[in-house]
Design a protein around this motif. Structure first.
Motif: not given
Length: 115
Positions: A106-115
């Protein structure tokens, strides 16, 4: 693109239906030289770990394992390609495959969480 993943936190923003990571899953990354490790949990993931090697372009070649909320141990491999968002955070475009269960991909996307 030189990227240091150390002390970055990511959250899933999309995944294919055969994946177990969801919006509640949070990843905590660490890095030493070209070795990247992370722990993750939340949503349908009780607890997981990953280990990866990062190349000169910041791409990750990783293996992961986790126990889901049904108590099943799952394993897989993933290739992640980073891109920088306009606000400076990282987004990882991931292509993955289970090495347990049905062996689907499959394919996924993760993004950095704002601090």
């Amino acid at each position: 693109m030189t990227i240091n993943y150390h002390q970055r936190t990511f959250r899933s923003v999309s995944n294919t239906n055969n994946g177990e990571v969801g919006a509640e899953t949070v990843f905590h990354y660490r890095q030493r030289d070209n070795l990247v490790t992370a722990t993750y949990e939340g949503g349908s993931i009780r607890y997981g770990t990953l280990i990866a090697l990062v190349d000169e372009q910041g791409q990750l070649d990783m293996r992961y394992q986790h126990v889901n909320t049904q108590g099943v141990l799952m394993t897989g491999r993933c290739h992640s390609i980073p891109e920088r968002l306009p606000d400076g955070r990282l987004r990882l475009l991931e292509t993955w495959q289970w090495t347990s269960g049905d062996l689907s991909s499959g394919q996924s996307v993760i993004e950095e969480v704002r601090k």
